[in-house]
Scaffold this motif. Structure first.
Motif, short mmCIF file in Angstrom:
data_model
loop_
_atom_site.label_atom_id
_atom_site.label_comp_id
_atom_site.label_asym_id
_atom_site.label_seq_id
_atom_site.Cartn_x
_atom_site.Cartn_y
_atom_site.Cartn_z
N UNK A 41 46.82 21.88 41.80
CA UNK A 41 47.57 22.65 40.80
C UNK A 41 47.61 21.91 39.47
N UNK A 42 47.89 20.62 39.51
CA UNK A 42 47.94 19.84 38.28
C UNK A 42 46.58 19.81 37.58
N UNK A 43 45.52 19.69 38.37
CA UNK A 43 44.16 19.68 37.80
C UNK A 43 43.85 21.03 37.14
N UNK A 44 44.24 22.11 37.80
CA UNK A 44 43.98 23.44 37.24
C UNK A 44 44.82 23.72 36.00
N UNK A 45 46.04 23.26 36.02
CA UNK A 45 46.90 23.49 34.86
C UNK A 45 46.37 22.80 33.62
N UNK A 46 45.65 21.69 33.81
CA UNK A 46 45.09 20.96 32.68
C UNK A 46 43.73 21.51 32.24
N UNK A 69 38.75 32.17 54.50
CA UNK A 69 39.19 30.98 55.23
C UNK A 69 40.42 30.38 54.56
N UNK A 70 41.22 29.66 55.31
CA UNK A 70 42.52 29.19 54.84
C UNK A 70 42.43 28.40 53.54
N UNK A 71 41.54 27.42 53.46
CA UNK A 71 41.47 26.59 52.26
C UNK A 71 40.92 27.37 51.07
N UNK A 72 39.94 28.24 51.31
CA UNK A 72 39.43 29.09 50.24
C UNK A 72 40.53 29.99 49.71
N UNK A 73 41.33 30.54 50.62
CA UNK A 73 42.45 31.39 50.20
C UNK A 73 43.42 30.60 49.33
N UNK A 74 43.71 29.37 49.73
CA UNK A 74 44.62 28.53 48.95
C UNK A 74 44.05 28.28 47.56
N UNK A 75 42.75 28.05 47.48
CA UNK A 75 42.11 27.84 46.18
C UNK A 75 42.20 29.10 45.32
N UNK A 76 41.93 30.26 45.90
CA UNK A 76 42.01 31.52 45.16
C UNK A 76 43.42 31.77 44.65
N UNK A 77 44.41 31.47 45.47
CA UNK A 77 45.80 31.64 45.05
C UNK A 77 46.12 30.74 43.87
N UNK A 84 47.63 29.84 38.36
CA UNK A 84 47.58 28.94 37.20
C UNK A 84 46.79 29.51 36.04
N UNK A 85 45.98 30.53 36.31
CA UNK A 85 45.14 31.12 35.25
C UNK A 85 45.55 32.56 34.97
N UNK A 86 46.80 32.88 35.24
CA UNK A 86 47.29 34.23 35.02
C UNK A 86 47.10 34.64 33.57
N UNK A 87 46.77 35.89 33.36
CA UNK A 87 46.58 36.39 31.99
C UNK A 87 47.89 36.39 31.21
N UNK A 88 49.00 36.24 31.92
CA UNK A 88 50.29 36.15 31.24
C UNK A 88 50.66 34.71 30.92
N UNK A 136 44.32 38.08 48.04
CA UNK A 136 44.22 36.90 47.19
C UNK A 136 42.89 36.82 46.45
N UNK A 137 42.26 37.96 46.25
CA UNK A 137 40.99 37.98 45.52
C UNK A 137 41.15 37.33 44.15
N UNK A 138 40.18 36.52 43.77
CA UNK A 138 40.19 35.87 42.45
C UNK A 138 40.14 36.94 41.36
N UNK A 139 41.00 36.78 40.38
CA UNK A 139 41.02 37.69 39.23
C UNK A 139 40.28 37.02 38.08
N UNK A 140 39.07 37.47 37.85
CA UNK A 140 38.21 36.85 36.83
C UNK A 140 38.33 37.59 35.50
N UNK A 141 38.12 36.84 34.43
CA UNK A 141 38.00 37.45 33.10
C UNK A 141 36.57 37.96 32.90
N UNK A 142 35.61 37.25 33.49
CA UNK A 142 34.20 37.62 33.43
C UNK A 142 33.57 37.42 34.79
N UNK A 143 32.68 38.33 35.15
CA UNK A 143 31.85 38.15 36.35
C UNK A 143 30.40 38.16 35.91
N UNK A 144 29.66 37.11 36.27
CA UNK A 144 28.24 37.02 35.96
C UNK A 144 27.45 37.45 37.19
N UNK A 145 26.94 38.68 37.18
CA UNK A 145 26.17 39.21 38.29
C UNK A 145 24.72 38.74 38.17
#
Length: 240
Positions: free
Chosen positions: A137-142, A160-168, A173-177, A203-212
């Motif tokens: 969390x601290x790393x992401x906030x910075x 998977x559990x850890x991937x879900x935790x990362x997505x959360x 920490x990157x909320x548009x608000x 818990x799907x990642x909410x991206x600002x951009x998706x590069x297909x």
């Protein structure tokens, strides 16, 4: 980048397209290299349009703020993670401060392992999400920029559990608000979306951009997926 008018291809069709390209001489390794290079270039152009093609020195301007250019890249264990390793290498080479997070342990595919080894040899920081979840969390906030390379076309079922935790953590920490603006880029498909059907995980990642990569997939055109994909851009990977 302007390929959105072409017909999308299903995830299974994309596998077949890549298989034929590999048989025709464009190796899986080269396709991964091309995908990562194109994604890194797109990210760079969007964040720093005034310095396109230049190597960043000292401070960088991200989202209108004078920041150091800290990037956190979440890599899964498969080929989507391999694309992320290439992006990590390229953004670091351009002068950004990159940290790679192993969202599901070490890479498992031969091509992804090769890309990861280059990053490791260059001394780019790599941390294991499962072992250091409390510090993430601290790393992401910075961070100023987050790249989601955990799952691409291969996701279905449950995260998977850890991937879900990362997505959360990415979403919280990157909320548009958030008071501090940071951009989230997903490679190919935001983690938690089925590439054909959508069916977003809670818990799907909410991206600002998706590069297909190569072509859009059906999910990129589904109304229910739009809040997760953000703006969809298409990157070539060397396939005609």
């Amino acid at each position: 980048m302007d390929c959105l008018q072409q017909e999308p291809v299903t995830c299974e069709q994309m596998k077949e397209i890549e298989h034929r390209a590999n048989d025709g001489g464009l190796s899986y390794d080269k396709m991964m290299e091309n995908a990562g290079l194109e994604a890194a270039s797109i990210i760079w152009q969007l964040l720093f349009p005034e310095v396109e093609g230049e190597i960043q020195e000292e401070k960088t301007t991200i989202c209108g703020t004078n920041r150091q250019g800290d990037v956190v890249i979440f890599c899964g264990k498969g080929n989507n993670g391999g694309d992320g390793w290439v992006v990590a290498r390229e953004l670091a080479a351009r002068g950004l401060f990159v940290t790679v997070v192993l969202a599901e342990g070490n890479p498992k595919t031969e091509t992804a392992i090769g890309k990861a080894n280059v990053v490791l040899r260059r001394g780019i920081p790599v941390i294991d999400a499962k072992a250091y979840l409390g510090e993430l969390r601290e790393i992401l906030e910075a961070a100023d920029l987050v790249v989601d390379a955990m799952y691409g076309t291969g996701f279905h079922g449950q995260l998977p559990e850890t991937v879900r935790a990362c997505a959360r953590l990415i979403n919280s920490t990157c909320s548009r608000e958030s008071l501090i603006s940071k951009q989230v880029f997903s490679l190919d498909i935001p983690t938690g979306l089925n590439g054909d059907l959508g069916q977003p995980d809670r818990d799907t990642v909410r991206a600002d951009y998706t590069v297909a990569f190569h072509r859009t997939k059906p999910v990129h055109h589904l109304k229910e997926a739009m809040p997760y994909c953000g703006k969809v851009l298409v990157a070539g990977i060397g396939i005609d």
